[in-house]
Design an enzyme around this catalytic site. Structure first.
Site, PDB file in Angstrom:
ATOM      1  CG  HIS A  26      -2.049  -0.948   0.987  1.00 50.97           C
ATOM      2  ND1 HIS A  26      -3.409  -0.472   0.956  1.00 50.97           N
ATOM      3  CD2 HIS A  26      -1.966  -2.493   1.091  1.00 50.97           C
ATOM      4  CE1 HIS A  26      -3.909  -1.687   0.938  1.00 50.97           C
ATOM      5  NE2 HIS A  26      -3.217  -2.865   1.193  1.00 50.97           N
ATOM      6  CG  ASP A 123      -4.672   2.524   1.286  1.00 53.40           C
ATOM      7  OD1 ASP A 123      -5.341   1.462   0.876  1.00 53.40           O
ATOM      8  OD2 ASP A 123      -3.482   2.242   1.488  1.00 53.40           O
TER       9      ASP A 123
END
Length: 464
Positions: A26, A123
C-alpha cells in the site's frame, strides 16, 4: 510573499494530501504518486502513521522524505488496539483497523495543513471512515485503489452481490461487464463474515460511491474490459469516475536502499537469461515449499536470482539463515548460475535490467505493474489475498502464464520441484509470450499516453 498568477490565469497550485495505510504493497504506490504529483508542480503532503508495522516501511519513508524534501510529512500517531477484541492476529489487518478508527484525528491534521488542502487521496483500506471525515471538512475526497481494476470491480460489486443473498456467503461471482471471479480465486478471508478483513473489505466497498473519484494504478491496454465496465456503470451505477493513472512510475531516487550485489551479479549474465523470483514484501513461504522451489530452480538448468522470504513481518520473528533453509550443499551447487538473497532488493532496478528474462511472482499488484512497465513475462504463482484475481489479469493480458492448480495459502500440498522446473523452461522458451509482454511494456511506458492524460486532467480539475 503572496503567490502571483499570470494575468487572466485563475488556476492555483493544488495542495494534495495523500493518506496511505499499512504495508509496503500500500505504501509504495502512494510514495510513487506523491513523487509524480510533486514533479507536476503540485504541493504534496503525505500522512505518515506511527508506528509502522514493518521496519521496511520506516526505512522507505525516511529515505523518501530525504529524497523529496518538498513533500511535507503530516504525522498521525495511532491509538493502540487490543487484538483479542478483534479476533485477528494479522498485523497488517490490525493496522488497517487502527487507521480506520483514527479518522476522528484527521480533521485537526488537515486543518493545520498549509496552504489549505485542495483534495485528499485516501487508501482504499481506510475509505469507509476517512472519506466521510474528509467530506465533513468540505474537502474533495478520492480513493487510491492499490490493486487491479478487476479487484476494484469485485470490491465495488460485492455489496450488491451480498444484498441478493439471505445469508452471508460467497460462491462464484459474476460481475456485470467484468466477468466471473470463481470462488476459488476470492480472498479466503472473504468467505467468513466474522473475519476482520471481510468486514473491512465490505465496508470500504460500500464507501466507494462517496468518493469524488477512484484512482487505480493500472492502464487501459492491460485491463480494458474492467475499466470500461466500471466507468460505464455496469458494475454498479453509483460509482464515481474511475481514473486509470498507472503504471505509477517509480520514484527512482526515493524508494529505498538498493542492494548492489544482485545488480552486480546480473551485470555478468547474458541478456534475458535470468529468472527473477520474488514473492513480495509480506508473502512468506513454508520451509517445505521453499525447498521444493529451490529444487525446481536448480533442475531447470536456468540462471536465477531468488529473493527468499521466510517471515511475514521483518520486526516480529527470528531470522532464519539461507544455510538453514536450503543447506550449504545446495548453495554450493547453484553458485555458478544462481544467486539467493534474503536482503531487501530494489525490484524495479532488477526488472529493468537487461539480463532478466522472466519473473516468478505472487502477483501482488505492484509487482504486476512493474513487470508490465518493463515488458518482463511472468510465471504467476499467487499466494493469497487479491493475487489470483491479479494472476487472471496477467494471463488475459498476455503478460505471462498462470498455473491455476498450484496451491496457495488455504491449501497445504506444496508444488513439487520437477513441475516448477518444467514450467520455467516452458516460459523461457515461449517466444510469443516474450513478444506480447514487450508489447504490453511499450503501452505501459507510453509517455503522454492515456494514463498520463488522465492524471493531467485530474490535476487541472483541482487547480480551478
Amino acid at each position: 510573499m503572496a503567490e502571483t498568477q499570470p494575468y487572466g490565469d485563475r488556476r492555483r497550485t493544488p495542495h494534495i494530501v495523500l493518506v496511505p495505510s499499512a504495508g509496503m504493497g500500500h505504501l509504495t504506490p502512494f510514495l510513487r504518486l506523491a513523487s509524480q504529483l510533486s514533479a507536476r508542480d503540485c504541493r504534496v503532503s503525505l500522512l505518515t502513521t506511527h508506528p509502522t508495522v514493518s521496519a521496511a516501511e520506516a526505512r522507505h519513508i525516511d529515505a523518501f522524505f530525504a529524497a523529496f524534501p518538498d513533500i511535507r510529512p503530516l504525522d498521525l500517531h495511532l491509538p493502540l488496539l487490543d487484538p483479542s477484541e478483534l479476533d485477528c492476529t494479522d498485523p497488517f489487518f490490525l493496522r488497517f483497523e487502527s487507521i480506520r478508527r483514527s479518522a476522528h484525528l484527521l480533521p485537526r491534521v488537515l486543518a493545520d495543513a498549509s496552504p489549505p488542502v485542495s483534495a485528499a487521496i485516501v487508501d482504499i483500506a481506510a475509505a469507509s471512515s476517512y472519506l466521510p471525515a474528509v467530506a465533513d471538512m468540505g474537502i474533495p475526497g478520492y480513493v487510491l485503489f492499490t490493486s487491479s481494476a478487476a479487484m476494484l470491480a469485485l470490491c465495488a460489486y460485492l455489496p450488491t452481490y451480498l444484498a441478493t443473498k439471505s445469508t452471508f456467503g460467497v460462491g462464484d461471482i459474476d460481475i456485470p461487464g467484468a466477468g466471473r471471479v470463481p470462488k476459488s480465486s476470492l480472498p479466503v478471508l472473504l468467505r467468513d463474515p466474522n473475519q476482520l478483513f471481510a468486514k473491512q473489505f465490505l465496508e470500504n466497498g460500500q464507501a466507494l460511491p462517496k468518493a469524488d473519484g477512484i484512482l487505480v494504478n493500472t492502464f487501459h491496454a492491460l485491463e480494458p474490459e474492467a475499466l470500461a465496465a466500471l466507468n460505464e456503470g455496469k458494475v454498479t451505477p453509483d460509482l464515481p469516475p474511475v481514473l486509470a493513472i498507472g503504471p505509477i512510475l517509480p520514484a527512482m531516487s526515493g524508494e529505498g536502499e538498493s542492494v548492489s550485489a544482485p545488480l552486480a551479479w546480473l551485470d555478468q549474465q547474458p541478456d534475458r537469461s535470468v529468472v527473477y523470483v520474488s514473492f513480495g514484501s509480506r508473502t512468506a513461504m513454508p520451509a517445505e515449499q521453499i525447498r521444493e522451489l529451490g529444487i525446481g530452480l536448480e533442475r531447470s538448468g536456468l540462471r536465477f536470482l531468488w529473493v527468499v522470504k521466510s517471515k511475514v513481518v521483518d520486526r516480529a520473528e527470528v531470522e532464519v539463515g539461507l544455510e538453514e533453509l536450503l543447506g550449504e550443499e545446495y548453495l554450493t551447487k547453484i553458485k555458478d548460475r544462481g544467486m539467493v538473497v534474503k536482503d531487501w532488493v530494489e525490484q524495479v532496478e532488477i526488472l529493468r535490467h537487461r539480463a532478466v528474462g522472466c519473473f516468478v511472482s505472487h502477483c501482488g499488484w505492484n509487482s504486476v505493474t512493474e513487470a508490465a512497465l518493463y515488458g518482463v513475462r511472468m510465471l504467476a504463482w499467487p499466494m493469497g489475498g487479491d493475487q489470483r484475481v491479479n494472476a487472471a489479469v496477467v494471463a488475459r493480458g498476455g503478460l505471462g502464464i498462470w498455473v491455476e492448480g498450484w496451491s496457495w495459502q488455504a491449501e497445504k500440498e506444496p508444488v513439487k520441484g520437477e513441475e516448477i522446473s518444467e514450467r520455467l523452461r516452458d516460459l523461457m522458451a515461449a517466444e510469443g509470450l516474450t513478444a506480447s509482454a514487450a508489447t504490453m511494456g511499450a503501452a505501459a511506458a507510453d509517455v503522454g499516453g492515456t494514463s498520463y492524460q488522465v492524471l493531467t486532467h485530474f490535476i487541472e480539475r483541482l487547480s480551478l
